[in-house]
Design a protein around this motif. Structure first.
Motif, short mmCIF file in Angstrom:
data_model
loop_
_atom_site.label_atom_id
_atom_site.label_comp_id
_atom_site.label_asym_id
_atom_site.label_seq_id
_atom_site.Cartn_x
_atom_site.Cartn_y
_atom_site.Cartn_z
N PRO A 1 0.79 -1.22 0.03
CA PRO A 1 0.02 -0.19 -0.05
C PRO A 1 0.65 1.16 -0.10
CG PRO A 1 -0.90 -1.61 1.70
CD PRO A 1 0.44 -2.18 1.06
N SER A 2 1.99 1.02 0.58
CA SER A 2 3.06 2.45 0.67
C SER A 2 3.73 2.64 -0.56
CB SER A 2 3.90 2.45 1.73
OG SER A 2 4.82 1.45 1.42
N ALA A 3 3.61 1.79 -1.57
CA ALA A 3 4.20 2.12 -2.84
C ALA A 3 3.53 2.84 -3.63
CB ALA A 3 4.49 0.61 -3.69
N VAL A 4 4.41 3.72 -4.60
CA VAL A 4 3.61 4.58 -5.46
C VAL A 4 3.92 4.41 -6.80
CG1 VAL A 4 3.92 7.03 -6.13
CG2 VAL A 4 4.19 6.59 -3.76
N ILE A 5 3.14 4.22 -7.51
CA ILE A 5 3.30 3.63 -9.04
C ILE A 5 2.22 4.80 -9.78
CG2 ILE A 5 2.49 2.06 -10.86
CD1 ILE A 5 2.65 0.00 -8.52
N GLU A 6 3.04 5.66 -10.44
CA GLU A 6 2.48 6.81 -11.12
C GLU A 6 1.62 6.38 -12.30
OE1 GLU A 6 5.21 10.78 -10.49
OE2 GLU A 6 5.59 9.64 -12.26
N PRO A 7 0.38 7.14 -12.70
CA PRO A 7 -0.34 6.90 -13.89
C PRO A 7 0.55 6.97 -15.16
CG PRO A 7 -1.32 8.53 -12.41
CD PRO A 7 -0.08 8.43 -11.74
N GLY A 8 0.36 5.93 -15.86
CA GLY A 8 1.12 5.93 -17.12
C GLY A 8 2.18 4.70 -17.02
N ALA A 9 2.50 4.33 -15.90
CA ALA A 9 3.35 3.32 -15.88
C ALA A 9 2.85 1.86 -16.15
CB ALA A 9 3.92 3.09 -14.34
N PRO B 1 7.60 -2.09 0.02
CA PRO B 1 6.97 -0.58 0.62
C PRO B 1 7.97 0.41 0.27
CG PRO B 1 7.28 -2.65 2.29
CD PRO B 1 7.81 -3.02 0.86
N PHE B 2 7.36 1.75 0.16
CA PHE B 2 7.88 2.82 -0.15
C PHE B 2 8.83 2.73 -1.44
CE2 PHE B 2 7.95 2.27 4.35
CZ PHE B 2 6.79 3.42 4.73
N SER B 3 8.48 2.09 -2.34
CA SER B 3 9.13 1.92 -3.81
C SER B 3 8.26 2.96 -4.53
CB SER B 3 9.26 0.74 -4.36
OG SER B 3 10.14 -0.31 -3.72
N PHE B 4 8.99 3.20 -5.59
CA PHE B 4 8.49 4.30 -6.42
C PHE B 4 8.70 3.92 -8.02
CE2 PHE B 4 9.22 8.15 -9.42
CZ PHE B 4 7.89 8.75 -9.47
N ILE B 5 7.44 4.06 -8.69
CA ILE B 5 7.69 3.67 -10.46
C ILE B 5 7.19 4.85 -11.14
CG2 ILE B 5 7.05 2.30 -12.06
CD1 ILE B 5 6.86 -0.02 -10.16
N ALA B 6 7.95 5.49 -11.84
CA ALA B 6 7.41 6.64 -12.84
C ALA B 6 6.69 6.39 -13.71
CB ALA B 6 8.83 7.49 -13.08
N ALA B 7 6.09 7.61 -14.18
CA ALA B 7 5.23 7.19 -15.33
C ALA B 7 6.13 7.09 -16.53
CB ALA B 7 4.30 8.73 -15.56
N GLY B 8 5.57 6.36 -17.50
CA GLY B 8 6.37 5.79 -18.69
C GLY B 8 7.30 4.68 -18.25
N ALA B 9 7.51 4.13 -17.03
CA ALA B 9 8.28 3.05 -16.95
C ALA B 9 7.24 1.81 -17.12
CB ALA B 9 8.70 2.92 -15.39
N VAL B 10 8.07 0.67 -17.92
CA VAL B 10 7.36 -0.66 -18.27
C VAL B 10 8.08 -1.67 -17.25
CG1 VAL B 10 7.06 -2.15 -20.04
CG2 VAL B 10 7.01 0.16 -20.37
N VAL C 1 12.28 3.72 -9.90
CA VAL C 1 12.37 3.01 -11.15
C VAL C 1 11.92 4.56 -12.00
CG1 VAL C 1 11.71 1.89 -13.31
CG2 VAL C 1 11.87 0.50 -10.98
N GLY C 2 12.88 5.22 -12.89
CA GLY C 2 12.55 6.30 -13.46
C GLY C 2 11.74 6.03 -14.58
N PRO C 3 11.42 7.34 -15.10
CA PRO C 3 10.59 7.49 -16.41
C PRO C 3 11.54 6.81 -17.92
CG PRO C 3 11.56 9.74 -15.78
CD PRO C 3 11.86 8.88 -14.55
N ASP C 4 10.68 6.35 -18.61
CA ASP C 4 11.48 5.96 -19.79
C ASP C 4 12.27 4.77 -19.74
OD1 ASP C 4 11.83 5.77 -22.68
OD2 ASP C 4 13.29 7.25 -22.45
N THR C 5 11.96 4.08 -18.66
CA THR C 5 12.81 2.93 -18.46
C THR C 5 11.83 1.53 -18.78
OG1 THR C 5 11.82 2.74 -16.28
CG2 THR C 5 13.87 3.85 -16.44
N LYS C 6 12.66 0.47 -18.96
CA LYS C 6 11.88 -0.89 -19.15
C LYS C 6 12.75 -2.06 -18.57
CE LYS C 6 10.43 -3.95 -23.09
NZ LYS C 6 10.18 -3.98 -24.50
N ILE C 7 11.91 -2.66 -18.03
CA ILE C 7 12.51 -3.66 -16.86
C ILE C 7 11.95 -4.97 -17.39
CG2 ILE C 7 12.67 -4.59 -14.68
CD1 ILE C 7 13.83 -1.87 -14.84
N GLY C 8 12.61 -6.05 -17.55
CA GLY C 8 12.33 -7.22 -18.56
C GLY C 8 11.44 -8.07 -17.43
#
Length: 365
Positions: A103-111, A121-130, A143-150
């Motif tokens: 619940p404390s993780a932040v996943i931006e719209p667009g990820a 907990p407390f992890s962040f995934i930016a918009a545009g990340a895959v 995980v920053g924007p315009d990134t791709k994790i397999g």
């Protein structure tokens, strides 16, 4: 949970002898092994320690008379370290990352998040990340924007994946490593003393440069990491300036490794702790770099080369070469130099004796 001797032997692709139904719950060194432990006696040097423990079963070397050590069963491993690799994979528990999104993780719209992805907990995934299917992300990861994790990747606590980074499948990154930070790249308006030195100035001392203000060259190229790569803790792989820094399939990096901007690592390279590779160097497939070794910028390291620990590479390295020393030279050259250095005290004594003999002869004349 335990495994029978038969199951372990099959996992190790090794021959087993004795009571194959015995159950093993863990592994241990021979002297401290309990009755349910598998003693790791991988060579004759471990023989004396086997009776000191209580193990009933051991992994032993070819030709070992295992019954003479009081064992009830044995697994014979021709290549001990390979057997240890398979055994530890069998006995290890999985990375401790809870299923689902905390619940404390932040996943931006667009990820874009794949199936069966875990985010701690407390992890962040930016918009545009895959994020690919089955990838597990521990706590305090960004995980920053315009990134791709397999697919099937593991990002452990505190990992930072910066913008424009690309990770293949089954990549494992250990705590607090940084992928894709800006490279260390600066320029002055007029040539700096470092540049002047590199152009072969002959002055014994350099004057102050005309303009020493450093202007940062931004890193636009990102990082591309292949499949099945594992990166240790507190390691940094810097983003490329224009093109991406590249890490080939199967590479393994230890803790505290530095891979500079624009570096290209081939497939299945191994980098031990504190290795530093400066910018724009190209490293061939299957190169191995020992701990605390360093490689200058803009070099080419041929495939299958070995750089021994604490060596400093200042020039290109041929394919398959074994390099040692500071500056690094091929092994036979370095060994010859070492031999000559060991002779110096004796040569010095010979010269001293000759000087005394000449002086005494001159005095008598």
């Amino acid at each position: 949970m335990g495994y029978s001797v038969r199951q372990i032997a099959e996992a190790l692709d090794a021959e087993a002898f004795g009571d194959l139904s015995l159950t093993i719950t863990s592994a241990a060194e021979p002297a401290t092994a309990k009755a349910t432990d598998l003693a790791l006696a991988l060579g004759p040097s471990y023989a004396a320690a086997i009776p000191q423990g209580d193990a009933k079963v051991a992994v032993v070397w070819p030709g070992c008379d295992w019954q003479s050590y009081g064992l009830e069963a044995a697994i014979v491993a021709p290549r001990g370290r390979l057997a240890m690799a398979h055994l530890t994979q069998l006995l290890d528990t999985d990375f401790d990352i809870s299923n689902g999104v905390h619940p404390s993780a932040v996943i931006e719209p667009g990820a874009s998040i794949g199936e069966n992805v875990s985010v701690g907990p407390f992890s962040f995934i930016a918009a545009g990340a895959v994020i690919g299917d089955g990838t597990r992300i521990a706590s305090h990861v960004s995980v920053g924007p315009d990134t791709k994790i397999g697919d099937g990747c593991v990002l452990l606590d505190g990992v930072r994946i910066m913008r424009r980074s690309r990770l293949g499948d089954r990549v494992v990154i250990h705590p607090n490593s940084v992928i894709g930070a800006d490279g260390f790249s600066w320029v002055t308006r007029t040539p700096s003393n470092f540049e002047r030195m590199g152009k072969g100035v002959k002055e014994m001392r350099l004057d102050a440069p005309e303009d020493a203000k450093q202007h940062r060259i931004h890193s636009l190229g990102g990082v591309v990491i292949g499949n099945d790569v594992e990166i240790g803790a507190l390691t940094a792989v810097d983003a490329g300036t224009i093109r991406a820094t590249q890490v080939g399939d199967g590479c393994k990096m230890d803790n505290l490794v530095q891979v500079g901007h624009n570096v290209i690592l081939g497939r299945d390279c191994v980098l031990a702790a504190k290795v530093a590779i400066a910018g724009s160097t190209v490293v061939g497939d299957r190169v191995m770099l020992g701990g605390r070794s360093a490689v200058r910028d803009n070099l080419t390291i041929g495939q299958d080369a070995v750089i021994t620990g604490a060596s400093v590479v200042l020039s290109d390295v041929p394919k398959g070469a074994i390099m040692m020393g500071h500056p690094a030279r091929e092994r036979h050259e370095e060994f010859q130099t070492m031999k000559e250095l060991r002779r110096l005290p004796r040569l010095r004594q010979m010269i001293s004796d000759l000087q005394k003999s000449v002086s005494k002869t001159s005095h008598n004349d």
